[in-house]
Design a protein around this motif. Structure first.
Motif, PDB file in Angstrom:
ATOM      1  N   TYR A 126     -27.058  -7.976 -16.289  1.00 37.43           N
ATOM      2  CA  TYR A 126     -26.064  -7.826 -15.218  1.00 37.43           C
ATOM      3  C   TYR A 126     -26.547  -6.810 -14.174  1.00 37.43           C
ATOM      4  O   TYR A 126     -26.472  -7.041 -12.970  1.00 37.43           O
ATOM      5  N   ALA A 127     -27.036  -5.662 -14.681  1.00 42.82           N
ATOM      6  CA  ALA A 127     -27.458  -4.594 -13.758  1.00 42.82           C
ATOM      7  C   ALA A 127     -28.578  -5.087 -12.839  1.00 42.82           C
ATOM      8  O   ALA A 127     -28.555  -4.832 -11.633  1.00 42.82           O
ATOM      9  N   GLU A 128     -29.527  -5.810 -13.389  1.00 43.61           N
ATOM     10  CA  GLU A 128     -30.647  -6.321 -12.577  1.00 43.61           C
ATOM     11  C   GLU A 128     -30.158  -7.292 -11.512  1.00 43.61           C
ATOM     12  O   GLU A 128     -30.627  -7.285 -10.370  1.00 43.61           O
ATOM     13  N   GLN A 129     -29.215  -8.150 -11.893  1.00 38.60           N
ATOM     14  CA  GLN A 129     -28.706  -9.126 -10.915  1.00 38.60           C
ATOM     15  C   GLN A 129     -27.945  -8.433  -9.791  1.00 38.60           C
ATOM     16  O   GLN A 129     -28.025  -8.822  -8.628  1.00 38.60           O
ATOM     17  N   ILE A 130     -27.203  -7.401 -10.161  1.00 38.07           N
ATOM     18  CA  ILE A 130     -26.427  -6.667  -9.153  1.00 38.07           C
ATOM     19  C   ILE A 130     -27.385  -5.886  -8.241  1.00 38.07           C
ATOM     20  O   ILE A 130     -27.209  -5.831  -7.025  1.00 38.07           O
ATOM     21  N   LYS A 131     -28.423  -5.332  -8.845  1.00 35.77           N
ATOM     22  CA  LYS A 131     -29.436  -4.620  -8.057  1.00 35.77           C
ATOM     23  C   LYS A 131     -30.054  -5.546  -7.002  1.00 35.77           C
ATOM     24  O   LYS A 131     -30.267  -5.153  -5.848  1.00 35.77           O
ATOM     25  N   GLU A 132     -30.299  -6.786  -7.424  1.00 34.70           N
ATOM     26  CA  GLU A 132     -30.921  -7.764  -6.540  1.00 34.70           C
ATOM     27  C   GLU A 132     -30.058  -8.043  -5.297  1.00 34.70           C
ATOM     28  O   GLU A 132     -30.561  -8.083  -4.174  1.00 34.70           O
ATOM     29  N   ILE A 133     -28.750  -8.195  -5.496  1.00 31.30           N
ATOM     30  CA  ILE A 133     -27.910  -8.495  -4.324  1.00 31.30           C
ATOM     31  C   ILE A 133     -27.666  -7.240  -3.480  1.00 31.30           C
ATOM     32  O   ILE A 133     -27.515  -7.327  -2.273  1.00 31.30           O
ATOM     33  N   ARG A 134     -27.679  -6.079  -4.122  1.00 29.93           N
ATOM     34  CA  ARG A 134     -27.573  -4.828  -3.346  1.00 29.93           C
ATOM     35  C   ARG A 134     -28.803  -4.681  -2.435  1.00 29.93           C
ATOM     36  O   ARG A 134     -28.686  -4.312  -1.278  1.00 29.93           O
ATOM     37  N   ALA A 135     -29.963  -4.969  -3.009  1.00 29.26           N
ATOM     38  CA  ALA A 135     -31.205  -4.854  -2.234  1.00 29.26           C
ATOM     39  C   ALA A 135     -31.183  -5.800  -1.042  1.00 29.26           C
ATOM     40  O   ALA A 135     -31.806  -5.535  -0.015  1.00 29.26           O
ATOM     41  N   ALA A 136     -30.442  -6.890  -1.166  1.00 30.46           N
ATOM     42  CA  ALA A 136     -30.327  -7.849  -0.061  1.00 30.46           C
ATOM     43  C   ALA A 136     -29.243  -7.430   0.927  1.00 30.46           C
ATOM     44  O   ALA A 136     -28.974  -8.136   1.903  1.00 30.46           O
ATOM     45  N   GLY A 137     -28.604  -6.283   0.667  1.00 29.41           N
ATOM     46  CA  GLY A 137     -27.652  -5.740   1.634  1.00 29.41           C
ATOM     47  C   GLY A 137     -26.195  -6.085   1.407  1.00 29.41           C
ATOM     48  O   GLY A 137     -25.344  -5.734   2.218  1.00 29.41           O
ATOM     49  N   VAL A 138     -25.896  -6.753   0.301  1.00 23.17           N
ATOM     50  CA  VAL A 138     -24.496  -7.132   0.047  1.00 23.17           C
ATOM     51  C   VAL A 138     -23.713  -5.917  -0.454  1.00 23.17           C
ATOM     52  O   VAL A 138     -24.212  -5.143  -1.267  1.00 23.17           O
ATOM     53  N   GLN A 139     -22.516  -5.727   0.063  1.00 18.48           N
ATOM     54  CA  GLN A 139     -21.641  -4.661  -0.431  1.00 18.48           C
ATOM     55  C   GLN A 139     -20.888  -5.175  -1.656  1.00 18.48           C
ATOM     56  O   GLN A 139     -20.271  -6.237  -1.592  1.00 18.48           O
ATOM     57  N   VAL A 140     -20.959  -4.393  -2.733  1.00 16.75           N
ATOM     58  CA  VAL A 140     -20.486  -4.909  -4.020  1.00 16.75           C
ATOM     59  C   VAL A 140     -19.409  -4.031  -4.649  1.00 16.75           C
ATOM     60  O   VAL A 140     -19.637  -2.840  -4.904  1.00 16.75           O
ATOM     61  N   ALA A 141     -18.249  -4.632  -4.907  1.00 21.83           N
ATOM     62  CA  ALA A 141     -17.215  -3.991  -5.719  1.00 21.83           C
ATOM     63  C   ALA A 141     -17.122  -4.783  -7.020  1.00 21.83           C
ATOM     64  O   ALA A 141     -17.386  -5.985  -7.031  1.00 21.83           O
ATOM     65  N   ILE A 142     -16.784  -4.104  -8.097  1.00 20.15           N
ATOM     66  CA  ILE A 142     -16.771  -4.764  -9.407  1.00 20.15           C
ATOM     67  C   ILE A 142     -15.504  -4.417 -10.182  1.00 20.15           C
ATOM     68  O   ILE A 142     -15.059  -3.271 -10.177  1.00 20.15           O
ATOM     69  N   VAL A 143     -14.943  -5.435 -10.836  1.00 18.97           N
ATOM     70  CA  VAL A 143     -13.889  -5.217 -11.831  1.00 18.97           C
ATOM     71  C   VAL A 143     -14.370  -5.866 -13.116  1.00 18.97           C
ATOM     72  O   VAL A 143     -14.851  -7.004 -13.100  1.00 18.97           O
ATOM     73  N   ILE A 144     -14.273  -5.132 -14.208  1.00 19.91           N
ATOM     74  CA  ILE A 144     -14.705  -5.685 -15.489  1.00 19.91           C
ATOM     75  C   ILE A 144     -13.548  -5.645 -16.483  1.00 19.91           C
ATOM     76  O   ILE A 144     -12.747  -4.706 -16.477  1.00 19.91           O
ATOM     77  N   GLY A 145     -13.459  -6.667 -17.315  1.00 21.35           N
ATOM     78  CA  GLY A 145     -12.396  -6.741 -18.320  1.00 21.35           C
ATOM     79  C   GLY A 145     -12.687  -5.844 -19.518  1.00 21.35           C
ATOM     80  O   GLY A 145     -13.650  -5.075 -19.526  1.00 21.35           O
ATOM     81  N   GLY A 146     -11.857  -5.961 -20.546  1.00 18.84           N
ATOM     82  CA  GLY A 146     -12.024  -5.093 -21.719  1.00 18.84           C
ATOM     83  C   GLY A 146     -11.927  -5.838 -23.048  1.00 18.84           C
ATOM     84  O   GLY A 146     -11.866  -5.231 -24.102  1.00 18.84           O
ATOM     85  N   GLY A 147     -11.926  -7.174 -22.959  1.00 19.52           N
ATOM     86  CA  GLY A 147     -11.656  -8.002 -24.138  1.00 19.52           C
ATOM     87  C   GLY A 147     -12.661  -7.875 -25.276  1.00 19.52           C
ATOM     88  O   GLY A 147     -12.364  -8.258 -26.406  1.00 19.52           O
ATOM     89  N   ASN A 148     -13.843  -7.338 -24.997  1.00 16.41           N
ATOM     90  CA  ASN A 148     -14.833  -7.102 -26.059  1.00 16.41           C
ATOM     91  C   ASN A 148     -14.437  -5.918 -26.932  1.00 16.41           C
ATOM     92  O   ASN A 148     -14.992  -5.720 -28.002  1.00 16.41           O
ATOM     93  N   ILE A 149     -13.491  -5.130 -26.446  1.00 17.30           N
ATOM     94  CA  ILE A 149     -13.087  -3.925 -27.176  1.00 17.30           C
ATOM     95  C   ILE A 149     -11.631  -4.024 -27.628  1.00 17.30           C
ATOM     96  O   ILE A 149     -11.308  -3.792 -28.781  1.00 17.30           O
ATOM     97  N   PHE A 150     -10.771  -4.387 -26.706  1.00 14.40           N
ATOM     98  CA  PHE A 150      -9.349  -4.458 -27.054  1.00 14.40           C
ATOM     99  C   PHE A 150      -8.597  -5.367 -26.097  1.00 14.40           C
ATOM    100  O   PHE A 150      -8.841  -5.354 -24.901  1.00 14.40           O
TER     101      PHE A 150
END
Ligand code: GTP
Length: 235
Positions: A31-55
């Motif tokens: 995930y981090a590598e893919q996000i790095k790739e689009i950041r390098a291309a100049g895209v502004q990125v906000a992220i929301v992540i769920g929690g279902g793997n934990i609770f």
């Protein structure tokens, strides 16, 4: 790039990778590598992540716990994932800021919309943790709400499947994938994209949703390049 500012919604479950619980470091770095790739291309990125793997709040209710209590525990689970993702992004040199909907000032900034927008303008990836801060709302609703608040042009919903199908492709081999579908058709056909609260928020604010497979490296940049990856839902 097709979009200048996006909100990426990641599921907690997919962070598990092949594990039964918790966080798979390998998946996190994909995930981090893919996000790095689009950041390098100049895209502004906000992220929301769920929690279902934990609770999950709904599971708590099944066990006799008050739903509200369980939902708050779920919000804390999203903070654990958000911090893990933040660390993974920073380890590959991506600048980040974490903002929480529930105040936890020792580990996160509070959610302040204008600060979030400023971070995005400066090229920092902004992770929004703790959902909307309210029980009875999913992280899909948090993603829709935050996307609208920061004027993201689209929500990219990263999932395990590569788009929206006419039926469940795991159960029905004849199911076919939509490249594009309207909000009204999703509703009419009873397809499952997001819960209704999140879905309605997107529809009423004219915010398109792209559902795509985030677990295949390289897919995220393809979406931003305007390639036909996944399914787009729009008015
Ligand atoms: P600009 O002023 O726009 O450049 O933003 P900035 O984030 O660099 O400035 P700020 O001084 O607000 O933040 C510096 C660092 O402190 C960043 O890593 C922030 O995430 C962090 N930070 C800011 N506010 C808080 C807070 O309330 N709690 C915690 N834990 N960290 C914070």
């Amino acid at each position: 790039m097709k979009y200048k500012r996006i909100l990426l919604k990641l599921s907690g479950e997919s962070l598990m990778g092949d594990k039964a619980f918790g966080i798979d470091n390998n998946r996190l770095s994909i995930y981090a590598e893919q996000i790095k790739e689009i950041r390098a291309a100049g895209v502004q990125v906000a992220i929301v992540i769920g929690g279902g793997n934990i609770f999950r709040g709904v599971q708590a209710e099944e066990g006799g716990m008050d739903r509200t209590h369980g939902d708050y525990m779920g919000m804390l689970a999203t903070m654990i994932n958000s911090m893990a993702l933040q660390a993974a992004l920073e380890s590959v040199g991506v600048q980040t800021r974490l903002q929480s909907a529930i105040e936890m000032k020792e580990i996160s900034e509070p959610f302040v919309r204008r600060k979030a927008v400023r971070h995005l303008e400066k090229g920092r990836v902004v992770i929004f943790g703790a959902g909307t801060g309210n029980p009875f709302f999913t992280t899909d609703s948090a993603a829709s709400l935050r996307a609208i608040e920061v004027n993201a042009e689209v929500i990219l919903k990263g999932t395990r499947v590569d788009g929206i199908y006419t039926a469940d492709p795991e159960k029905n081999p004849d199911a076919t994938k939509y490249d594009s579908i309207s909000f009204d058709d999703v509703y009419r056909k009873g397809l499952n994209v997001m819960d209704m609260t999140a879905f309605t928020l997107c529809k009423e604010n004219n915010l398109p949703i792209i559902v795509f497979d985030m677990d295949t490296p390289g897919n995220l940049i393809k979406v931003l390049n305007g390639e036909e990856v996944g399914t787009i839902v729009r008015n």
